[in-house]
Design an enzyme around this catalytic site. Sequence first.
Site, PDB file in Angstrom:
ATOM      1  N   CYS A 113       0.837  -1.197   0.000  1.00 34.91           N
ATOM      2  CA  CYS A 113       0.000   0.000   0.000  1.00 34.91           C
ATOM      3  C   CYS A 113       0.870   1.244   0.000  1.00 34.91           C
ATOM      4  CB  CYS A 113      -0.884   0.021   1.243  1.00 34.91           C
ATOM      5  SG  CYS A 113      -1.848  -1.486   1.496  1.00 34.91           S
ATOM      6  N   ARG A 128      -4.735   1.214  -0.979  1.00 34.70           N
ATOM      7  CA  ARG A 128      -4.544  -0.230  -0.778  1.00 34.70           C
ATOM      8  C   ARG A 128      -4.366  -0.991  -2.083  1.00 34.70           C
ATOM      9  NH1 ARG A 128      -8.885  -4.676   1.518  1.00 34.70           N
ATOM     10  NH2 ARG A 128      -7.379  -6.339   1.951  1.00 34.70           N
ATOM     11  N   LEU A 129      -3.307  -1.801  -2.118  1.00 32.49           N
ATOM     12  CA  LEU A 129      -3.153  -2.842  -3.128  1.00 32.49           C
ATOM     13  C   LEU A 129      -3.521  -4.141  -2.437  1.00 32.49           C
ATOM     14  CD1 LEU A 129      -2.182  -3.780  -5.962  1.00 32.49           C
ATOM     15  CD2 LEU A 129       0.111  -3.981  -4.990  1.00 32.49           C
ATOM     16  N   ILE A 176      -3.796  -7.726  -1.337  1.00 34.59           N
ATOM     17  CA  ILE A 176      -3.014  -8.954  -1.489  1.00 34.59           C
ATOM     18  C   ILE A 176      -3.579 -10.067  -0.606  1.00 34.59           C
ATOM     19  CG2 ILE A 176      -0.719  -9.990  -1.273  1.00 34.59           C
ATOM     20  CD1 ILE A 176      -0.815  -7.857  -3.429  1.00 34.59           C
ATOM     21  N   LEU A 177      -3.863  -9.734   0.658  1.00 33.07           N
ATOM     22  CA  LEU A 177      -4.449 -10.687   1.607  1.00 33.07           C
ATOM     23  C   LEU A 177      -5.819 -10.180   2.038  1.00 33.07           C
ATOM     24  CD1 LEU A 177      -1.326 -11.296   3.878  1.00 33.07           C
ATOM     25  CD2 LEU A 177      -2.242 -12.878   2.174  1.00 33.07           C
ATOM     26  N   ASN A 195       1.853  -0.333   5.356  1.00 30.92           N
ATOM     27  CA  ASN A 195       2.302  -0.699   4.015  1.00 30.92           C
ATOM     28  C   ASN A 195       3.235  -1.892   4.142  1.00 30.92           C
ATOM     29  OD1 ASN A 195       3.415  -0.817   1.401  1.00 30.92           O
ATOM     30  ND2 ASN A 195       4.930   0.751   1.888  1.00 30.92           N
ATOM     31  N   ILE A 219      13.984  -9.562 -18.480  1.00 34.69           N
ATOM     32  CA  ILE A 219      14.234  -8.493 -19.440  1.00 34.69           C
ATOM     33  C   ILE A 219      15.477  -8.851 -20.252  1.00 34.69           C
ATOM     34  CG2 ILE A 219      15.199  -6.164 -19.612  1.00 34.69           C
ATOM     35  CD1 ILE A 219      12.316  -5.941 -19.371  1.00 34.69           C
ATOM     36  N   SER A 221      11.853 -11.657  -5.698  1.00 38.46           N
ATOM     37  CA  SER A 221      13.118 -11.267  -6.325  1.00 38.46           C
ATOM     38  C   SER A 221      14.289 -11.874  -5.565  1.00 38.46           C
ATOM     39  CB  SER A 221      13.253  -9.745  -6.366  1.00 38.46           C
ATOM     40  OG  SER A 221      13.706  -9.241  -5.119  1.00 38.46           O
ATOM     41  N   GLY A 222      15.470 -11.820  -6.177  1.00 35.88           N
ATOM     42  CA  GLY A 222      16.666 -12.380  -5.558  1.00 35.88           C
ATOM     43  C   GLY A 222      17.582 -11.348  -4.950  1.00 35.88           C
TER      44      GLY A 222
END
Length: 625
Positions: free
Chosen positions: A2, A51-52, A54-55, A77, A294, A367-368
Amino acid sequence: MCGIAGFWNCKYNFDISETISRMTDTLVHRGPDDRGTWVDKNLGIALGQRRLSILDLSPAGHQPMSNTQGDIWVVFNGEIYNFLELRDELMGLGYRFKSHCDTEVIIYAYEEWGEKCFERFNGMFAVALWNSRDKRLILARDRLGKKPLYYYIKDGTIAFASELKAIIEHPFFKKEIDELNLHRYFTLGNVPYTGAIFKNTFKVAAGHYMVFDGTDIKDYIYWDILGIINKSDKQSISLYEAQEELEELLKSSVKYRLISDVKLGAFLSGGIDSSTIVSIMAALDSKAVKTFTIGFYEEKFNEAEYARDIAKHLNTEHYELYIKPQDCFETITKLPKIYDEPFADSSAIPTYLVSKMTREHVTVALSGDGGDELFCGYNHYLYMNKLKPVNYMPAAVKKIIFGALERFMPGKKYKTFARYLQQEDFFRVYEHLMSHWRMGYLDKLFNGRADSSAALKDTVFYSTYKNRENAGLLDKLMMVDVRNYLVDDILVKVDRASMANSLESRVPLLDYRIVEFALSLPLAYKFDGKTTKKILRNILYKYVPRELMERPKKGFSIPLSVWMRNELKHLVSQYLDKNRINRQGIFNGEFVASIVNEHMAEKANNMNMIWSMLMFQMWYEHYME
């Protein structure tokens, strides 16, 4: 994931509801799914969140969220990965939950354990918590600083947000450049640690929380990785035992980060770190992992073919995008608005583009990031290791040998490096490797008002190296990078680039349990004099054939130096025009022109200096003109 914002003005003469709405709506990219605000006009406190989801995608996860009594409010967030265990523990203590999201866990964890709750969270988070019982505003940030949290404080007013663009909307905010932090930017390519580009503006430090009572703000540390590692002994286990333990930690960390009510995938560069994460994801999940890469048409910079081989071996659902110069140029114009501060890591461009492509398919991507800092992966560690004998030379001998080299070496790059090798403090050599500007150039750029060493003196860049007790050179440098480059460059780059596309990025290697374990391992388990990331490679080879991985490290970069002389030349000419720079009254326009001309004539590679100037100038146009 968020975006959060808020403020507390005990005395205000503006529309408090309209202000928090305006601040919150600048963060719509971080949270396109929902919007919420809460105000107490009597106290002048306001909280906002985008808010994005996700849960718990239901309205029960709406923020700002309060406890049952309505006297504890929170905006948040990030993700608390161990929220289910904490939720069960709190339910056993008598708390009742109305939602299935981690935000509500934060509220009752705070009610039960106070500020010690942050020590219990395993996750990435920026939290703002209003306690109306004690009239205290608490701002907290996760251990590694994965989630951003800025604040502005002046004359009894505090405003905070996930990004500076929200704070700028507060009517009391004044856009005044902090010159010391500007010097730091031109040295490191970012504004480090708790600083910000504007005066009276700061970042909550990673692993810290702050308490504001309406008058004073106090800073508290709840996780100190330097102190933890200084007090611990090196692990006395064998390499095999360490590999087994690290692999179990990786599985646990990845499993936590697979918890989601939306689609997820992973970035796959084809390198050791991302390949390890994707391998473990594939082992834990019966469904094919979605992977994203990419590629570049310039062979020197392209690793997409390697990622494709890894994806084929692991049977992932693989997506790749080859980018053209035009794709990068369009992204460059967006960078000032995305980052809010001047930011000179050019890999922000491909990071934004891979995030944009990834968001077309998933909402969460693993991601790594973190592997280089934890397992001795960067090339600059190899350089410093080769130069280690210089550290033991008497100062007089350094002056004689490298003074002669400075006089006779061809090219400014080598002369500058020879000058650094003469320094009594060997850490200055590392500063040179990490700096965007050559020794002495910053002083000329600012017309005698700047010194790179003085600018960094009071930052964690120097203090970490000095205070990493009883450690060898490379162990010191890895700790410096964990507390500086990782937090202020890598994690900033990934957070802003992904969130600009409404994509949540999760970083399994930076689970704090892995960080503590990795930094306590003997150096030989990571770098044996020839092989970097040794222990991580050994784990990866259980999932991926060795021959797919053994190749030189390329990194995530773009052909910027060449583009500056060709496709980007018009941008450089426009923004680094001598007269334009002189009118600003900050820099020496003639000196900047000489650097640009030297690069265009191919007399020197001044790419980093030009790029940092270009990013500042484009930021300045967007925010200051």
